[in-house]
Write a protein that holds these residues in place. Structure first.
Motif, short mmCIF file in Angstrom:
data_model
loop_
_atom_site.label_atom_id
_atom_site.label_comp_id
_atom_site.label_asym_id
_atom_site.label_seq_id
_atom_site.Cartn_x
_atom_site.Cartn_y
_atom_site.Cartn_z
N PRO A 88 0.83 -1.21 0.00
CA PRO A 88 0.00 0.00 0.00
C PRO A 88 0.87 1.26 0.00
N ASP A 89 0.38 2.31 -0.59
CA ASP A 89 1.05 3.60 -0.50
C ASP A 89 1.01 4.07 0.95
N GLU A 90 2.12 4.62 1.40
CA GLU A 90 2.19 5.01 2.81
C GLU A 90 1.11 6.03 3.16
N GLY A 91 0.76 6.87 2.20
CA GLY A 91 -0.28 7.87 2.46
C GLY A 91 -1.67 7.31 2.56
N SER A 92 -1.87 6.05 2.08
CA SER A 92 -3.20 5.44 2.12
C SER A 92 -3.41 4.59 3.37
N ILE A 93 -2.40 4.49 4.24
CA ILE A 93 -2.48 3.62 5.41
C ILE A 93 -2.98 4.43 6.61
N ALA A 94 -4.05 3.95 7.22
CA ALA A 94 -4.56 4.61 8.43
C ALA A 94 -3.92 4.04 9.68
N ALA A 95 -3.61 2.75 9.68
CA ALA A 95 -2.98 2.10 10.83
C ALA A 95 -2.34 0.81 10.35
N ALA A 96 -1.41 0.29 11.14
CA ALA A 96 -0.71 -0.93 10.75
C ALA A 96 -0.21 -1.63 12.01
N ALA A 97 0.16 -2.90 11.85
CA ALA A 97 0.72 -3.66 12.97
C ALA A 97 1.52 -4.83 12.41
N PRO A 98 2.68 -5.12 13.00
CA PRO A 98 3.48 -6.26 12.55
C PRO A 98 3.00 -7.55 13.16
N MET A 99 1.73 -7.85 12.96
CA MET A 99 1.13 -9.07 13.50
C MET A 99 -0.18 -9.31 12.78
N GLY A 100 -0.66 -10.52 12.84
CA GLY A 100 -1.96 -10.84 12.26
C GLY A 100 -2.96 -11.11 13.37
N TYR A 101 -4.25 -11.29 12.98
CA TYR A 101 -5.30 -11.64 13.92
C TYR A 101 -5.42 -10.61 15.04
N VAL A 102 -5.43 -9.34 14.73
CA VAL A 102 -5.46 -8.31 15.75
C VAL A 102 -6.76 -7.54 15.67
N GLY A 103 -7.19 -7.02 16.80
CA GLY A 103 -8.33 -6.13 16.82
C GLY A 103 -7.90 -4.73 16.42
N GLU A 104 -8.86 -3.92 16.04
CA GLU A 104 -8.52 -2.57 15.60
C GLU A 104 -7.84 -1.78 16.70
N SER A 105 -8.14 -2.11 17.96
CA SER A 105 -7.54 -1.38 19.07
C SER A 105 -6.04 -1.63 19.15
N ALA A 106 -5.53 -2.69 18.51
CA ALA A 106 -4.10 -3.01 18.58
C ALA A 106 -3.32 -2.48 17.38
N LEU A 107 -4.00 -1.91 16.39
CA LEU A 107 -3.30 -1.36 15.24
C LEU A 107 -2.62 -0.04 15.61
N LEU A 108 -1.48 0.19 15.04
CA LEU A 108 -0.67 1.36 15.37
C LEU A 108 -0.92 2.46 14.34
N SER A 109 -1.11 3.69 14.83
CA SER A 109 -1.46 4.79 13.93
C SER A 109 -0.40 5.88 13.87
#
Length: 539
Positions: free
Chosen positions: A386-407
């Protein structure tokens, strides 16, 4: 309805066994158990156990009663097929269609008859179940949520009933109707499972971003399966698709299904209108044929051959130790077999097995070409970034809830760089190179969430990027369970239990002073934010 008393009797018996009887049996068992609790337990414990008994009766009366759902499904299919089964008999068709009544009115009479034969007994027996629960002392289970349960059952009945009516009108033979009905009800679920299997086979970076159960229950085109994932106007948390949309820090709460129910209600109306349209244009002389409309024969055959050919391929691959050779053997064999079977069914003649070989060759060629396209990753699934400007949040892990995504921008940039390094290492065939698997999850600004799994090389750059993320305050606050501790409910207090390495799971001490416990928690939180990977925490 007088001519279909069997349907009324079947519905009455079915809902008596599925609704009224389980409520009475559960209530009677609960009363007997509560009587023993009053004699053997303290008043407080008996009161606590009584709440469990009340919940059990509520489950039988509400949306958790699976017997009612089975009864709704069986009666929807049975009534939908039986009300229009006369279309498959030439004599009955000639008789009914010679009557001085319009096709639209004839359809309305048949459709309403089937619905009333099933729904009136259901509503009566559900009302009797409510009365019985109140009479036996479980009146507290009767609340407004039961309206949602009844509405859910009625909506799903009409949807499945309309689907059964359409399949009956499309066919000219009752047996073929039932076979087509199985395909309509379960086909979308099979397609979902096969699609996941193909992506897992052909794409190196594919990661199942939800459990298989949530993927299957999340398929909105399979209402029969979706039905079992609903509890009235709520959805079971395990049936939510995808898993990563669930906020585990807020508890496993059941999300609302009102939007889904409204969508299915609209779908039921649309499918009913389609059934009416097909009923009006259906030719009477098509009774006794496999399909009453010739234009749909080829599309139906193509869908069946493609799906079942793929199913055979995946089954053969699993049976022969993940052999890619047998995947292609199963693909060809399954496509050929089901092409022959469909032609035999269409013609009601075994000699039709050799008909239309050109269509078979074209279907097989297109299917193979599509799978080879996936295998070669022509559309760049593995190389997607993804383009960096199109990313709202990310995390170096799978199976995560939205509360665990990093912004935070630094963490988003680091996660994307890890994914970029993973893409670069896709063609690395050095088996001796040190690698580690990592799953990167991106939430895009358009609302989509995508995950990819990579084998990253053990380089200093990878180590630095991971350390940057894992040592960030945002990651610690979202990933560490210490920060997920919520407020203590009134009347309760939080203890801290101490363990030692030597004693394993045996607690060696407990701190019950709430103020001191909170001081320790606050201190641990503060020190966690400053703790680095090369330092050892005391506690």
């Amino acid at each position: 309805m007088k001519r279909n008393l069997w349907a009324i009797v079947l519905s009455t018996v079915g809902f008596f066994m599925a609704q009224l009887l389980p409520v009475i049996m559960t209530a009677q068992h609960s009363l007997a158990a509560h009587k023993q609790d009053l004699a053997n337990l303290s008043a407080a414990d008996a009161a606590a156990s009584w709440q469990g008994y009340v919940e059990s009766v509520g489950e039988m009366l509400g949306g958790q009663n699976m017997f009612v759902k089975l009864a709704v499904i069986i009666l929807a299919v049975t009534c939908g097929v039986s009300m229009f089964a006369y279309l498959h008999n030439r004599r009955k068709v000639d008789f009914y269609h010679s009557l001085p009544i319009s096709r639209s009115r004839l359809f309305a009479v048949n459709y309403a008859t089937g619905a009333l034969c099933a729904l009136v007994p259901y509503l009566v027996l559900h009302a009797l179940s409510i009365v019985s629960a109140c009479a036996m002392g479980f009146g507290e289970v009767v609340n407004a949520s039961l309206i949602g349960v009844i509405a859910s059952n009625v909506i799903f009945f009409f949807l499945l009933y309309a689907m059964a009516a359409v399949t009956t009108i499309l066919c000219g033979n009752t047996v073929i109707t039932l076979l087509l009905g199985l395909w309509v009800y379960f086909g979308p679920t099979l397609v979902t499972a096969l699609w996941q299997g193909l992506k897992n086979m052909f794409f190196q970076t594919y990661v199942m971003d939800a459990s298989m159960s949530s993927l299957l229950f999340g398929n909105k085109f399979a209402p029969l399966i979706q039905y079992f994932g609903l509890n009235g106007t709520k959805m079971y948390n395990w049936a939510v698709e995808p898993v990563y949309t669930m906020d585990y820090s807020a508890g496993l709460q059941e999300p609302s299904a009102i939007g889904l129910l409204i969508g299915y209600a609209v779908a039921a109306i649309v499918i009913t209108a389609l059934a009416l349209f097909l009923f009006r244009i259906r030719k009477s002389e098509r009774a006794g044929t496999a399909l009453a409309f010739n234009p749909i024969k080829l599309p139906v055959k193509i869908i069946i051959c493609v799906v079942m050919g793929t199913a055979f391929a995946e089954i053969f691959k699993m049976l022969v130790y993940e052999s890619e050779l047998w995947f292609w053997v199963g693909l060809v064999l399954g496509t050929v077999i089901f092409h022959c079977v469909v032609e035999i069914i269409y013609a009601f003649d075994f000699r039709a097995i050799f008909r239309k070989p050109l269509q078979l060759v074209i279907i097989l060629a297109v299917l193979c070409a599509g799978l080879l396209t996936m295998q070669a990753d022509v559309f760049g699934y593995d190389k997607w970034l993804p383009d960096e400007g199109s990313i709202a949040a990310a995390a170096p892990m799978g199976y995560v809830g939205e509360s665990a995504l990093l912004s935070e921008p630094e963490n988003i940039a680091a996660a994307r760089q890890l994914a970029a390094l993973g893409v670069e290492s896709l063609n690395n065939t050095d088996e001796n190179a040190q690698k580690e698997c990592i799953t990167v999850t991106f939430k895009l600004k358009n609302g989509k969430v995508k995950s990819r799994s990579y084998e990253l090389p053990g380089t200093d750059e990878v180590f630095t990027l991971k350390k940057q993320i894992y040592q960030s305050a945002e990651y610690k606050q979202k990933a560490c369970s210490l920060f997920a501790l919520g407020e203590v409910n009134e009347g309760y207090h939080r203890n801290i239990v101490f363990y030692t390495n030597g004693d394993g799971y045996n607690g060696v001490g407990t701190l019950s002073d709430s103020q001191k416990a909170q001081e320790i928690i606050d201190t641990l939180k503060a020190e966690t934010l400053t703790h680095t990977g090369d330092a050892m925490p005391v506690l």
